[in-house]
Design a protein around this motif. Structure first.
Motif, short mmCIF file in Angstrom:
data_model
loop_
_atom_site.label_atom_id
_atom_site.label_comp_id
_atom_site.label_asym_id
_atom_site.label_seq_id
_atom_site.Cartn_x
_atom_site.Cartn_y
_atom_site.Cartn_z
N PHE A 74 0.83 -1.21 0.00
CA PHE A 74 0.00 0.00 0.00
C PHE A 74 0.87 1.26 0.00
CE2 PHE A 74 -2.65 3.21 2.21
CZ PHE A 74 -3.67 3.29 1.27
N ALA A 75 2.02 1.20 0.66
CA ALA A 75 2.93 2.35 0.65
C ALA A 75 3.35 2.66 -0.79
CB ALA A 75 4.15 2.06 1.51
N GLY A 76 3.58 1.60 -1.58
CA GLY A 76 3.93 1.81 -2.98
C GLY A 76 2.79 2.42 -3.77
N VAL A 77 1.55 1.98 -3.49
CA VAL A 77 0.38 2.54 -4.17
C VAL A 77 0.26 4.03 -3.84
CG1 VAL A 77 -2.14 2.49 -4.34
CG2 VAL A 77 -0.86 0.35 -4.24
N ALA A 78 0.42 4.37 -2.56
CA ALA A 78 0.29 5.76 -2.13
C ALA A 78 1.34 6.64 -2.79
CB ALA A 78 0.40 5.85 -0.61
N LYS A 79 2.57 6.15 -2.86
CA LYS A 79 3.65 6.94 -3.47
C LYS A 79 3.47 7.10 -4.97
CE LYS A 79 7.07 5.73 0.05
NZ LYS A 79 8.33 4.97 0.33
N SER A 80 2.70 6.20 -5.58
CA SER A 80 2.48 6.28 -7.03
C SER A 80 1.38 7.27 -7.40
CB SER A 80 2.12 4.89 -7.59
OG SER A 80 0.77 4.54 -7.27
N LEU A 81 0.67 7.81 -6.41
CA LEU A 81 -0.45 8.71 -6.67
C LEU A 81 0.03 9.94 -7.44
CD1 LEU A 81 -3.52 8.88 -5.89
CD2 LEU A 81 -2.81 10.46 -4.09
N ARG A 82 -0.63 10.22 -8.56
CA ARG A 82 -0.27 11.37 -9.39
C ARG A 82 -1.53 12.17 -9.72
NH1 ARG A 82 3.78 9.92 -7.67
NH2 ARG A 82 5.79 9.53 -8.72
N LEU A 83 -1.39 13.49 -9.78
CA LEU A 83 -2.49 14.39 -10.05
C LEU A 83 -2.22 15.17 -11.33
CD1 LEU A 83 -2.77 15.88 -6.43
CD2 LEU A 83 -3.96 13.88 -7.33
N PHE A 84 -3.27 15.39 -12.13
CA PHE A 84 -3.14 16.12 -13.38
C PHE A 84 -4.28 17.12 -13.48
CE2 PHE A 84 -1.29 11.95 -13.87
CZ PHE A 84 -0.09 12.19 -14.54
N ASP A 85 -3.99 18.31 -14.05
CA ASP A 85 -5.05 19.28 -14.24
C ASP A 85 -5.82 18.97 -15.53
OD1 ASP A 85 -3.52 20.23 -16.36
OD2 ASP A 85 -2.85 22.03 -15.32
N ALA A 86 -6.75 19.83 -15.88
CA ALA A 86 -7.60 19.58 -17.05
C ALA A 86 -6.81 19.52 -18.35
CB ALA A 86 -8.68 20.66 -17.14
N ASP A 87 -5.63 20.14 -18.36
CA ASP A 87 -4.79 20.14 -19.56
C ASP A 87 -3.80 18.98 -19.59
OD1 ASP A 87 -5.97 22.50 -20.53
OD2 ASP A 87 -4.64 23.73 -19.27
N GLY A 88 -3.83 18.13 -18.56
CA GLY A 88 -2.92 16.99 -18.52
C GLY A 88 -1.58 17.30 -17.90
N THR A 89 -1.45 18.47 -17.27
CA THR A 89 -0.19 18.84 -16.62
C THR A 89 -0.09 18.20 -15.24
OG1 THR A 89 -0.16 20.99 -17.76
CG2 THR A 89 1.23 20.77 -15.79
N LEU A 90 1.07 17.60 -14.95
CA LEU A 90 1.29 17.00 -13.63
C LEU A 90 1.36 18.10 -12.59
CD1 LEU A 90 1.98 14.34 -12.07
CD2 LEU A 90 4.40 14.92 -12.44
N ILE A 91 0.56 17.99 -11.54
CA ILE A 91 0.49 19.02 -10.50
C ILE A 91 0.57 18.38 -9.12
CG2 ILE A 91 -0.88 20.61 -11.88
CD1 ILE A 91 -3.39 19.59 -10.40
N ASP A 92 0.79 19.24 -8.10
CA ASP A 92 0.71 18.76 -6.73
C ASP A 92 -0.68 19.08 -6.18
OD1 ASP A 92 0.71 21.46 -6.04
OD2 ASP A 92 2.75 21.44 -5.24
N THR A 93 -0.89 18.81 -4.90
CA THR A 93 -2.21 19.00 -4.31
C THR A 93 -2.65 20.46 -4.28
OG1 THR A 93 -1.15 19.03 -2.13
CG2 THR A 93 -2.07 16.93 -2.87
N ARG A 94 -1.69 21.39 -4.39
CA ARG A 94 -2.02 22.81 -4.40
C ARG A 94 -2.25 23.33 -5.82
NH1 ARG A 94 2.05 21.92 -0.74
NH2 ARG A 94 1.60 22.50 1.43
N GLY A 95 -2.09 22.45 -6.82
CA GLY A 95 -2.29 22.86 -8.20
C GLY A 95 -1.03 23.38 -8.87
N THR A 96 0.12 23.30 -8.18
CA THR A 96 1.38 23.78 -8.74
C THR A 96 1.95 22.74 -9.69
OG1 THR A 96 1.83 24.96 -6.67
CG2 THR A 96 3.69 24.61 -8.17
N PRO A 97 2.34 23.13 -10.92
CA PRO A 97 2.94 22.17 -11.86
C PRO A 97 4.21 21.55 -11.30
CG PRO A 97 2.27 24.16 -12.99
CD PRO A 97 2.14 24.46 -11.52
#
Length: 232
Positions: free
Chosen positions: A204-227
């Motif tokens: 599960f630690a590996g699953v959590a570390k693999s979590l990735r976020l993308f905005d509507a344009d497909g840009t990788l971002i953090d939880t604050r929306g920063t690219p």
């Protein structure tokens, strides 16, 4: 000891709130079976669960497969109420013991009073329950709250050999990741088999570390929306 190997299955969900889309992806290890989340009717869901039961226990009797499908179906109202978007489970052996674990991913709204400081407020609320260990953690995508504990559940009487409701305990790791748009991604691993705790918690630690976020344009971002850099 048997471990759960890392795979390439990458489920995805989308958080849409306050006019802002956040696409969420993570990597599930090999060996996980995904519960169906889309069905046209109750009969369609039942058919999908029975087909899944045949894959899980190909040598099982039709009665065994039906009972397993019925047990899964009985949990769907609870999954819907919890906002579960993905539910997968694995069955493996650890030191000769047959073990199982479930991983659920949910999207929930952050309470209005916690929007200003969602991580610390979430941690405070969970500690207030007085149940389990709560800590603030850092993931590649940003800060989150980890909650580790145990809970009691019950198997419906209609599905037990005794014909009576049977309680059981499960251990869990619950990870809550607040997003800028006012929602939170909640990942949870639970297992009723203590023999597999070390293997499943490491997985599960590996699953959590693999979590990735993308905005509507497909840009990788953090939880604050920063690219973020794409190699992060």
């Amino acid at each position: 000891m048997t471990s759960v190997t890392t795979g390439t299955a990458t489920p995805a969900v989308t958080s849409a709130a306050n006019g802002e889309l956040v696409h969420v992806r993570w990597v599930m290890p090999e060996g996980f079976f995904e519960l169906p989340t889309e069905a046209e009717s109750h009969d369609d869901l039942a058919d999908q669960l029975i087909e899944l039961a045949k894959k899980i226990m190909p040598k099982g009797t039709p009665d065994m497969q039906y009972r397993w499908a019925a047990l899964c179906a009985s949990t769907y109202d609870e999954l819907v109420d919890a906002g579960v978007q993905y539910s997968g489970f694995v069955i493996t052996e650890v030191d000769g013991a047959r073990c199982t674990a479930t991983v659920n991913v949910s999207l929930v709204d952050i309470a209005e009073e916690a929007l200003i400081s969602p991580v610390s407020r979430t941690a405070e609320a969970l500690r207030g329950l007085g149940h389990g260990d709560v800590s603030e953690v850092s993931l590649p995508c940003g800060p989150a709250v980890s909650w580790i504990g145990t809970r009691q559940a019950a198997i419906d009487a209609a599905l037990t050999p005794s014909g009576e409701q049977e309680p059981f305990w499960s251990s869990f790791i619950n990870l809550q990741v607040p997003l800028r748009n006012g929602t939170a991604v909640v990942l949870e691993m639970s297992t009723p088999t203590q023999e597999g705790w070390d293997v499943f918690s490491s997985m599960f630690a590996g699953v959590a570390k693999s979590l990735r976020l993308f905005d509507a344009d497909g840009t990788l971002i953090d939880t604050r929306g920063t690219p973020l850099e794409t190699d992060r």
